[in-house]
Design a protein around this motif. Structure first.
Motif, PDB file in Angstrom:
ATOM      1  N   LEU A  51      -1.663  -3.280  -5.911  1.00 28.81           N
ATOM      2  CA  LEU A  51      -2.902  -2.596  -5.550  1.00 28.81           C
ATOM      3  C   LEU A  51      -3.741  -3.468  -4.618  1.00 28.81           C
ATOM      4  O   LEU A  51      -4.179  -4.549  -4.991  1.00 28.81           O
ATOM      5  CB  LEU A  51      -3.723  -2.250  -6.791  1.00 28.81           C
ATOM      6  CG  LEU A  51      -4.841  -1.212  -6.678  1.00 28.81           C
ATOM      7  CD1 LEU A  51      -6.071  -1.701  -5.916  1.00 28.81           C
ATOM      8  CD2 LEU A  51      -4.333   0.077  -6.037  1.00 28.81           C
ATOM      9  N   ILE A  52      -3.948  -2.974  -3.425  1.00 31.71           N
ATOM     10  CA  ILE A  52      -4.879  -3.576  -2.479  1.00 31.71           C
ATOM     11  C   ILE A  52      -5.774  -2.463  -1.937  1.00 31.71           C
ATOM     12  O   ILE A  52      -5.284  -1.395  -1.559  1.00 31.71           O
ATOM     13  CB  ILE A  52      -4.159  -4.279  -1.311  1.00 31.71           C
ATOM     14  CG1 ILE A  52      -3.385  -5.502  -1.805  1.00 31.71           C
ATOM     15  CG2 ILE A  52      -5.146  -4.696  -0.233  1.00 31.71           C
ATOM     16  CD1 ILE A  52      -2.696  -6.285  -0.696  1.00 31.71           C
ATOM     17  N   CYS A  53      -7.078  -2.701  -1.906  1.00 30.53           N
ATOM     18  CA  CYS A  53      -7.988  -1.729  -1.280  1.00 30.53           C
ATOM     19  C   CYS A  53      -8.899  -2.461  -0.295  1.00 30.53           C
ATOM     20  O   CYS A  53     -10.106  -2.247  -0.249  1.00 30.53           O
ATOM     21  CB  CYS A  53      -8.789  -0.944  -2.314  1.00 30.53           C
ATOM     22  SG  CYS A  53      -9.716  -1.938  -3.498  1.00 30.53           S
ATOM     23  N   ASN A 111       0.798  -1.720  -2.362  1.00 36.98           N
ATOM     24  CA  ASN A 111       0.261  -0.385  -2.611  1.00 36.98           C
ATOM     25  C   ASN A 111      -1.151  -0.341  -2.059  1.00 36.98           C
ATOM     26  O   ASN A 111      -2.057  -0.976  -2.599  1.00 36.98           O
ATOM     27  CB  ASN A 111       0.263  -0.104  -4.117  1.00 36.98           C
ATOM     28  CG  ASN A 111      -0.488   1.160  -4.479  1.00 36.98           C
ATOM     29  OD1 ASN A 111      -0.621   2.081  -3.678  1.00 36.98           O
ATOM     30  ND2 ASN A 111      -0.991   1.214  -5.712  1.00 36.98           N
ATOM     31  N   CYS A 112      -1.338   0.401  -0.972  1.00 33.53           N
ATOM     32  CA  CYS A 112      -2.599   0.398  -0.228  1.00 33.53           C
ATOM     33  C   CYS A 112      -3.395   1.673  -0.512  1.00 33.53           C
ATOM     34  O   CYS A 112      -2.918   2.780  -0.248  1.00 33.53           O
ATOM     35  CB  CYS A 112      -2.309   0.284   1.263  1.00 33.53           C
ATOM     36  SG  CYS A 112      -1.420  -1.235   1.692  1.00 33.53           S
ATOM     37  N   THR A 113      -4.593   1.512  -1.043  1.00 35.32           N
ATOM     38  CA  THR A 113      -5.422   2.651  -1.429  1.00 35.32           C
ATOM     39  C   THR A 113      -5.975   3.375  -0.206  1.00 35.32           C
ATOM     40  O   THR A 113      -6.660   2.770   0.621  1.00 35.32           O
ATOM     41  CB  THR A 113      -6.591   2.193  -2.313  1.00 35.32           C
ATOM     42  OG1 THR A 113      -6.074   1.596  -3.506  1.00 35.32           O
ATOM     43  CG2 THR A 113      -7.478   3.375  -2.687  1.00 35.32           C
ATOM     44  N   LEU A 114      -5.724   4.683  -0.133  1.00 40.10           N
ATOM     45  CA  LEU A 114      -6.202   5.505   0.974  1.00 40.10           C
ATOM     46  C   LEU A 114      -7.143   6.613   0.522  1.00 40.10           C
ATOM     47  O   LEU A 114      -7.611   7.400   1.353  1.00 40.10           O
ATOM     48  CB  LEU A 114      -5.016   6.123   1.723  1.00 40.10           C
ATOM     49  CG  LEU A 114      -4.045   5.135   2.371  1.00 40.10           C
ATOM     50  CD1 LEU A 114      -2.973   5.884   3.150  1.00 40.10           C
ATOM     51  CD2 LEU A 114      -4.763   4.154   3.265  1.00 40.10           C
ATOM     52  N   SER A 115      -7.426   6.692  -0.785  1.00 35.25           N
ATOM     53  CA  SER A 115      -8.315   7.751  -1.267  1.00 35.25           C
ATOM     54  C   SER A 115      -8.959   7.337  -2.580  1.00 35.25           C
ATOM     55  O   SER A 115      -8.264   6.893  -3.505  1.00 35.25           O
ATOM     56  CB  SER A 115      -7.527   9.055  -1.465  1.00 35.25           C
ATOM     57  OG  SER A 115      -8.377  10.112  -1.828  1.00 35.25           O
ATOM     58  N   PHE A 116     -10.296   7.448  -2.631  1.00 32.48           N
ATOM     59  CA  PHE A 116     -11.051   7.258  -3.862  1.00 32.48           C
ATOM     60  C   PHE A 116     -11.634   8.605  -4.306  1.00 32.48           C
ATOM     61  O   PHE A 116     -11.101   9.253  -5.210  1.00 32.48           O
ATOM     62  CB  PHE A 116     -12.174   6.238  -3.664  1.00 32.48           C
ATOM     63  CG  PHE A 116     -11.702   4.825  -3.528  1.00 32.48           C
ATOM     64  CD1 PHE A 116     -11.441   4.059  -4.648  1.00 32.48           C
ATOM     65  CD2 PHE A 116     -11.518   4.256  -2.280  1.00 32.48           C
ATOM     66  CE1 PHE A 116     -11.016   2.750  -4.541  1.00 32.48           C
ATOM     67  CE2 PHE A 116     -11.091   2.940  -2.155  1.00 32.48           C
ATOM     68  CZ  PHE A 116     -10.837   2.190  -3.277  1.00 32.48           C
ATOM     69  N   VAL A 131      -6.088  13.329   4.109  1.00 28.94           N
ATOM     70  CA  VAL A 131      -5.093  13.489   5.178  1.00 28.94           C
ATOM     71  C   VAL A 131      -5.513  12.693   6.412  1.00 28.94           C
ATOM     72  O   VAL A 131      -4.694  12.027   7.063  1.00 28.94           O
ATOM     73  CB  VAL A 131      -4.882  14.973   5.519  1.00 28.94           C
ATOM     74  CG1 VAL A 131      -4.032  15.122   6.780  1.00 28.94           C
ATOM     75  CG2 VAL A 131      -4.205  15.704   4.357  1.00 28.94           C
ATOM     76  N   ARG A 132      -6.810  12.731   6.740  1.00 33.65           N
ATOM     77  CA  ARG A 132      -7.301  11.959   7.879  1.00 33.65           C
ATOM     78  C   ARG A 132      -7.098  10.464   7.657  1.00 33.65           C
ATOM     79  O   ARG A 132      -6.773   9.724   8.592  1.00 33.65           O
ATOM     80  CB  ARG A 132      -8.788  12.252   8.112  1.00 33.65           C
ATOM     81  CG  ARG A 132      -9.069  13.641   8.678  1.00 33.65           C
ATOM     82  CD  ARG A 132     -10.558  13.880   8.757  1.00 33.65           C
ATOM     83  NE  ARG A 132     -10.872  15.229   9.234  1.00 33.65           N
ATOM     84  CZ  ARG A 132     -12.054  15.805   9.106  1.00 33.65           C
ATOM     85  NH1 ARG A 132     -13.036  15.157   8.501  1.00 33.65           N
ATOM     86  NH2 ARG A 132     -12.260  17.030   9.573  1.00 33.65           N
ATOM     87  N   ASN A 133      -7.300  10.003   6.413  1.00 35.57           N
ATOM     88  CA  ASN A 133      -7.069   8.597   6.095  1.00 35.57           C
ATOM     89  C   ASN A 133      -5.602   8.214   6.303  1.00 35.57           C
ATOM     90  O   ASN A 133      -5.291   7.112   6.783  1.00 35.57           O
ATOM     91  CB  ASN A 133      -7.482   8.296   4.653  1.00 35.57           C
ATOM     92  CG  ASN A 133      -8.969   8.442   4.416  1.00 35.57           C
ATOM     93  OD1 ASN A 133      -9.762   8.468   5.354  1.00 35.57           O
ATOM     94  ND2 ASN A 133      -9.358   8.565   3.154  1.00 35.57           N
ATOM     95  N   GLY A 145      -1.065   4.849  -1.403  1.00 37.80           N
ATOM     96  CA  GLY A 145      -1.463   5.237  -2.744  1.00 37.80           C
ATOM     97  C   GLY A 145      -2.905   5.707  -2.798  1.00 37.80           C
ATOM     98  O   GLY A 145      -3.695   5.439  -1.899  1.00 37.80           O
ATOM     99  N   PHE A 146      -3.227   6.436  -3.870  1.00 40.34           N
ATOM    100  CA  PHE A 146      -4.595   6.907  -4.117  1.00 40.34           C
ATOM    101  C   PHE A 146      -5.095   6.280  -5.411  1.00 40.34           C
ATOM    102  O   PHE A 146      -4.314   6.030  -6.326  1.00 40.34           O
ATOM    103  CB  PHE A 146      -4.655   8.433  -4.297  1.00 40.34           C
ATOM    104  CG  PHE A 146      -4.127   9.253  -3.153  1.00 40.34           C
ATOM    105  CD1 PHE A 146      -3.903   8.709  -1.896  1.00 40.34           C
ATOM    106  CD2 PHE A 146      -3.852  10.608  -3.350  1.00 40.34           C
ATOM    107  CE1 PHE A 146      -3.427   9.490  -0.847  1.00 40.34           C
ATOM    108  CE2 PHE A 146      -3.377  11.393  -2.318  1.00 40.34           C
ATOM    109  CZ  PHE A 146      -3.153  10.838  -1.061  1.00 40.34           C
ATOM    110  N   GLN A 147      -6.414   6.107  -5.534  1.00 42.17           N
ATOM    111  CA  GLN A 147      -7.008   5.709  -6.801  1.00 42.17           C
ATOM    112  C   GLN A 147      -7.719   6.875  -7.481  1.00 42.17           C
ATOM    113  O   GLN A 147      -8.536   6.663  -8.385  1.00 42.17           O
ATOM    114  CB  GLN A 147      -7.957   4.525  -6.608  1.00 42.17           C
ATOM    115  CG  GLN A 147      -7.201   3.223  -6.333  1.00 42.17           C
ATOM    116  CD  GLN A 147      -7.986   2.001  -6.694  1.00 42.17           C
ATOM    117  OE1 GLN A 147      -8.440   1.843  -7.829  1.00 42.17           O
ATOM    118  NE2 GLN A 147      -8.139   1.114  -5.732  1.00 42.17           N
ATOM    119  N   ASN A 148      -7.402   8.078  -7.068  1.00 42.56           N
ATOM    120  CA  ASN A 148      -7.977   9.271  -7.700  1.00 42.56           C
ATOM    121  C   ASN A 148      -7.108  10.474  -7.340  1.00 42.56           C
ATOM    122  O   ASN A 148      -6.668  10.591  -6.189  1.00 42.56           O
ATOM    123  CB  ASN A 148      -9.407   9.501  -7.198  1.00 42.56           C
ATOM    124  CG  ASN A 148     -10.247  10.347  -8.129  1.00 42.56           C
ATOM    125  OD1 ASN A 148      -9.724  11.098  -8.941  1.00 42.56           O
ATOM    126  ND2 ASN A 148     -11.560  10.235  -8.005  1.00 42.56           N
TER     127      ASN A 148
END
Length: 325
Positions: A16-18, A38-43, A51-53, A91-94
């Motif tokens: 997990l990296i954000c 694992n790179c967070t693209l959505s909170f 999708v834009r992210n 990845g997403f965190q939500n």
């Protein structure tokens, strides 16, 4: 092998990296020898915003293709290792980005998303986060878990409430994970996990990534890399050597505004918590210092085989089980 040789030879995964996605970070990932992250693209982003992210991240991967490779399968992780690049796992965190559409799970899987946390701190349509009274996994949540299982997407429970987490563990036909957590046995905090919770996920075939986010460590901002490894060793003694890995929760490059976003419900509403000063443990301040973890694990007494598992091999085994390739 000495620590440097082992780190250079091993598969190294951050679960997990954000951090702030930019060339400077990707260069630091290369310096740290990261095979994949694992790179967070959505909170709290909705479907369209997320999708834009993803579009933006696709562009960054293309612009830094000398350093990066997009990961869809575990073979891509091995390819990144062979080519000396860092694999970007989206990845997403939500699960908020799924909105109320089960079909969006498949859409995001097709776009390359392989890991989704069920809730981020508070209630959504799936279940409850760790900062609210936990009503458990909703009926819709059961359908989302089943669909994530079907398409091959890892259910992450790091910021999820205890009841919802247990019900996801029980409902999932695939292995699940806390991608980034610490034990309440060392510090009481809503984001940390009890010994019983850690044992339960491991007994059910799940996985635990260990974070070094100092607000959740006993020594706080005074923590060192050895404090982090002590926490990892604590969890290792509960879950065993096959169910543990690294999930730093690096927030490198972000400003005060980002942490205000994280600590308010939906990014803007009521305040959920205060982190105070944000600084990683001494010895692992940046992603580029990742080799120091390998050295600290060896210093703690872990064997070379155990270090290889913790640094990345266990993550690969988990993802191969869930992704199917």
């Amino acid at each position: 092998m000495n620590a440097t040789e082992l780190h250079n030879d091993a598969i190294v995964i951050d679960g997990l990296i954000c951090s702030k996605w930019e060339r400077a970070l990707f260069e630091d990932m290369a310096k740290g020898g990261l095979t994949a992250a694992n790179c967070t693209l959505s909170f709290w982003d909705n479907f369209e915003e997320t999708v834009r992210n993803i579009v933006e991240m696709n562009g960054l991967i293309e612009e830094s293709r000398d350093l990066l490779l997009k990961v869809r399968t575990t073979e891509d992780i091995y390819k990144a290792k062979r080519e000396g690049k860092t694999g970007i796992m989206m990845g997403f965190q939500n699960a908020h980005a799924f909105e109320d559409q089960i079909g969006y799970v498949q859409i995001f899987k097709d776009l390359g998303v392989g890991i989704v946390q069920m809730c981020y701190n508070t209630q959504n349509l799936v279940g409850t986060g760790c900062y609210e009274r936990d009503g458990g996994l909703s009926g819709f949540g059961h359908e989302i878990v089943a669909e994530m299982n079907r398409v091959g997407m890892l259910c992450d429970l790091s910021h999820v409430g205890s009841n919802t987490s247990k019900e996801v563990i029980d409902a999932s036909k695939q292995r699940v994970a806390y991608s980034h957590c610490l034990p309440t046995g060392l510090k009481e905090h809503p984001r940390n996990r009890t010994d019983e919770e850690l044992k339960y996920i491991a007994d059910k075939g799940g996985f635990v990534g260990v974070t070094m986010f100092t607000p959740f460590l006993a020594a706080g901002v005074n923590a060192t890399i050895d404090d982090y490894v002590d926490a990892l060793y604590y969890i290792y003694n509960i879950v065993g050597e096959d169910a543990i890995g690294i999930g730093t929760d690096f927030t490198q490059g972000h400003s005060h505004e980002f942490f205000e976003y994280l600590t308010h419900d939906k990014g803007y509403a009521r305040r959920l918590t205060r982190f105070g000063e944000i600084v990683n443990p001494l010895g692992i301040r940046t992603v580029g210092e990742f080799p120091n973890i390998t050295e600290a694990l060896l210093r703690k007494g872990f064997t070379e085989r155990q270090v290889r598992k913790i640094m990345g091999e266990n993550w690969v085994d988990l993802l191969k089980d869930v992704w199917g390739s």
